[in-house]
Scaffold this active site. Structure first.
Site, mmCIF file in Angstrom:
data_model
loop_
_atom_site.group_PDB
_atom_site.id
_atom_site.type_symbol
_atom_site.label_atom_id
_atom_site.label_comp_id
_atom_site.label_asym_id
_atom_site.label_seq_id
_atom_site.Cartn_x
_atom_site.Cartn_y
_atom_site.Cartn_z
ATOM 1 N N SER A 1 0.846 -1.197 0.000
ATOM 2 C CA SER A 1 0.000 0.000 0.000
ATOM 3 C C SER A 1 0.877 1.240 0.000
ATOM 4 O O SER A 1 1.617 1.499 0.963
ATOM 5 C CB SER A 1 -0.884 0.016 1.245
ATOM 6 O OG SER A 1 -1.480 1.297 1.363
ATOM 7 N N HIS B 1 -1.291 -1.418 -4.337
ATOM 8 C CA HIS B 1 -2.518 -0.986 -3.644
ATOM 9 C C HIS B 1 -2.507 0.539 -3.486
ATOM 10 O O HIS B 1 -1.592 1.102 -2.877
ATOM 11 C CB HIS B 1 -2.573 -1.672 -2.281
ATOM 12 C CG HIS B 1 -3.844 -1.466 -1.529
ATOM 13 N ND1 HIS B 1 -4.972 -2.234 -1.734
ATOM 14 C CD2 HIS B 1 -4.170 -0.583 -0.552
ATOM 15 C CE1 HIS B 1 -5.934 -1.839 -0.913
ATOM 16 N NE2 HIS B 1 -5.482 -0.831 -0.184
ATOM 17 N N ASP C 1 -4.655 3.696 -2.107
ATOM 18 C CA ASP C 1 -5.755 4.078 -1.216
ATOM 19 C C ASP C 1 -6.296 5.449 -1.583
ATOM 20 O O ASP C 1 -5.572 6.446 -1.523
ATOM 21 C CB ASP C 1 -5.256 4.106 0.237
ATOM 22 C CG ASP C 1 -5.064 2.714 0.801
ATOM 23 O OD1 ASP C 1 -6.018 1.921 0.727
ATOM 24 O OD2 ASP C 1 -3.959 2.427 1.299
ATOM 25 N N HIS D 1 -8.320 1.114 -3.987
ATOM 26 C CA HIS D 1 -9.233 0.965 -2.848
ATOM 27 C C HIS D 1 -9.931 2.296 -2.630
ATOM 28 O O HIS D 1 -9.365 3.229 -2.067
ATOM 29 C CB HIS D 1 -8.388 0.542 -1.639
ATOM 30 C CG HIS D 1 -9.159 0.347 -0.381
ATOM 31 N ND1 HIS D 1 -8.549 0.177 0.844
ATOM 32 C CD2 HIS D 1 -10.504 0.278 -0.134
ATOM 33 C CE1 HIS D 1 -9.469 0.022 1.773
ATOM 34 N NE2 HIS D 1 -10.659 0.094 1.215
ATOM 35 N N MET E 1 -8.917 8.301 -0.532
ATOM 36 C CA MET E 1 -9.723 8.747 0.619
ATOM 37 C C MET E 1 -10.247 10.152 0.352
ATOM 38 O O MET E 1 -9.510 11.006 -0.154
ATOM 39 C CB MET E 1 -8.861 8.763 1.876
ATOM 40 C CG MET E 1 -8.202 7.423 2.171
ATOM 41 S SD MET E 1 -7.339 7.475 3.742
ATOM 42 C CE MET E 1 -6.605 5.837 3.779
ATOM 43 N N MET F 1 -11.739 -5.662 5.470
ATOM 44 C CA MET F 1 -10.859 -4.738 6.201
ATOM 45 C C MET F 1 -10.549 -5.311 7.580
ATOM 46 O O MET F 1 -11.454 -5.760 8.294
ATOM 47 C CB MET F 1 -11.532 -3.367 6.365
ATOM 48 C CG MET F 1 -11.664 -2.553 5.085
ATOM 49 S SD MET F 1 -10.103 -2.204 4.252
ATOM 50 C CE MET F 1 -9.214 -1.256 5.486
ATOM 51 N N MET G 1 -12.072 4.556 -0.856
ATOM 52 C CA MET G 1 -12.718 4.883 0.427
ATOM 53 C C MET G 1 -13.389 6.234 0.252
ATOM 54 O O MET G 1 -12.999 7.233 0.855
ATOM 55 C CB MET G 1 -11.662 4.885 1.540
ATOM 56 C CG MET G 1 -11.208 3.493 1.917
ATOM 57 S SD MET G 1 -9.688 3.493 2.871
ATOM 58 C CE MET G 1 -8.504 3.512 1.532
ATOM 59 N N ASP H 1 -6.642 -6.122 4.565
ATOM 60 C CA ASP H 1 -5.980 -4.817 4.512
ATOM 61 C C ASP H 1 -6.087 -4.168 5.881
ATOM 62 O O ASP H 1 -7.195 -3.954 6.378
ATOM 63 C CB ASP H 1 -6.689 -3.959 3.439
ATOM 64 C CG ASP H 1 -6.094 -2.574 3.277
ATOM 65 O OD1 ASP H 1 -5.012 -2.300 3.828
ATOM 66 O OD2 ASP H 1 -6.741 -1.758 2.576
HETATM 67 C C1 DX5 Z 1 -6.195 1.902 5.580
HETATM 68 C C2 DX5 Z 1 -5.792 1.550 4.179
HETATM 69 C C3 DX5 Z 1 -4.690 0.584 4.133
HETATM 70 C C4 DX5 Z 1 -3.407 1.048 4.776
HETATM 71 C C5 DX5 Z 1 -2.797 -0.143 5.451
HETATM 72 O O1 DX5 Z 1 -7.403 2.566 5.567
HETATM 73 O O2 DX5 Z 1 -6.856 1.018 3.449
HETATM 74 O O3 DX5 Z 1 -4.446 0.138 2.801
HETATM 75 O O4 DX5 Z 1 -2.477 1.581 3.882
HETATM 76 O O5 DX5 Z 1 -1.678 0.266 6.146
HETATM 77 P P1 DX5 Z 1 -0.958 -0.683 7.213
HETATM 78 O O6 DX5 Z 1 -0.516 -1.901 6.454
HETATM 79 O O7 DX5 Z 1 0.176 0.143 7.694
HETATM 80 O O8 DX5 Z 1 -1.963 -1.006 8.280
HETATM 81 ZN ZN ZN Z 2 -6.387 0.046 1.526
#
Ligand code: DX5
Ligand code: ZN
Length: 217
Positions: A7, A31, A33, A62, A35, A143, A64, A177
């Site tokens: 990620s 990956h 993310d 991903h 947000m 998750m 979010m 994740d």
């Molecule tokens: C959290 C993200 C993850 C995050 C995981 O909301 O969706 O992908 O990057 O990070 P670690 O592996 O550090 O928990």
């Molecule tokens: Zn993620």
């Protein structure tokens, strides 16, 4: 089939393409993310920034974000620019069940864009919410933290949901994740997960290759 997906949330945002280059050889997916500051209390990349990324592995995007159906085309275009048409078709767009009022329509839209489709469930969300889409998705992301930030603690009570899903769908991709490291990946693998996302564990490691390979078990 075990797949690993670093990620880039834990990477240096000022040097994303060299950060991606440092891990892609040892990774199956990258990956990314996304947000929006609404669905989760944090903001990361828009589609334009995704389009400036470059990778030689498929993306695992991903989302979010609230109402993801409004932005699927924009993010798909970004992925196409980032990885090209061959890897585009093997890339995932992952939407949260909790973020859309029309999960069935959203899943259909991702498929119509020619990408793989995943649906993500927060730790507290039940598998029952996937009843109408389970036969149409390529992956379910369970998750193992509440989404929004890297570096949180793995929530082990999600494991029964993974075992239940694995029993229902022996061939489905099941991704985990949040808080994934050598030990928690083992726990999640035993429950039935086969795709492992890791942020801090990979980008914070002295040797990223070793960290990624350790997740394969
Ligand atoms: C959290 C993200 C993850 C995050 C995981 O909301 O969706 O992908 O990057 O990070 P670690 O592996 O550090 O928990
Ligand atoms: Zn993620």
């Amino acid at each position: 089939m075990i797949l690993v997906a670093p990620s880039i949330l834990s990477a240096d945002f000022g040097n994303l393409n060299s950060e991606i280059a440092s891990v892609e050889l040892f990774s199956d997916l990258i990956h990314v993310d996304i947000m929006d500051g609404h669905f989760v209390p944090n903001i990361t990349f828009g589609p334009g920034q995704v389009g400036k990324m470059r990778a030689n592995k498929p993306f695992d995007v991903h989302l979010m974000i609230e109402n993801p159906e409004k932005y699927l085309k924009d993010f798909a275009d970004g992925v196409m620019q980032a990885v090209g048409s061959e890897l585009y078709a093997r890339s995932f767009l992952v939407v949260h069940q909790e973020a859309t009022k029309d999960l069935v329509g959203t899943v259909r839209m991702v498929k119509a864009l020619g990408m793989k489709v995943g649906v993500a469930l927060n730790p507290a969300t039940s598998l029952d919410t996937l009843e109408d889409v389970l036969d149409d998705v390529d992956m379910v992301l369970c998750m193992t933290v509440n989404p929004g930030f890297g570096g949180q603690k793995f929530i082990e009570s999600v494991m029964p949901k993974i075992s239940q899903l694995r029993a229902l769908r022996p061939d489905l991709h099941i991704e985990v994740d949040g808080g994934i490291n050598l030990e928690t990946a083992r726990v999640a693998r035993q429950a039935g997960a086969n795709i492992f996302v890791a942020g801090n564990y990979v980008f914070g490691a002295p040797d990223r290759k070793t960290a990624l390979e350790s997740l394969r078990g």
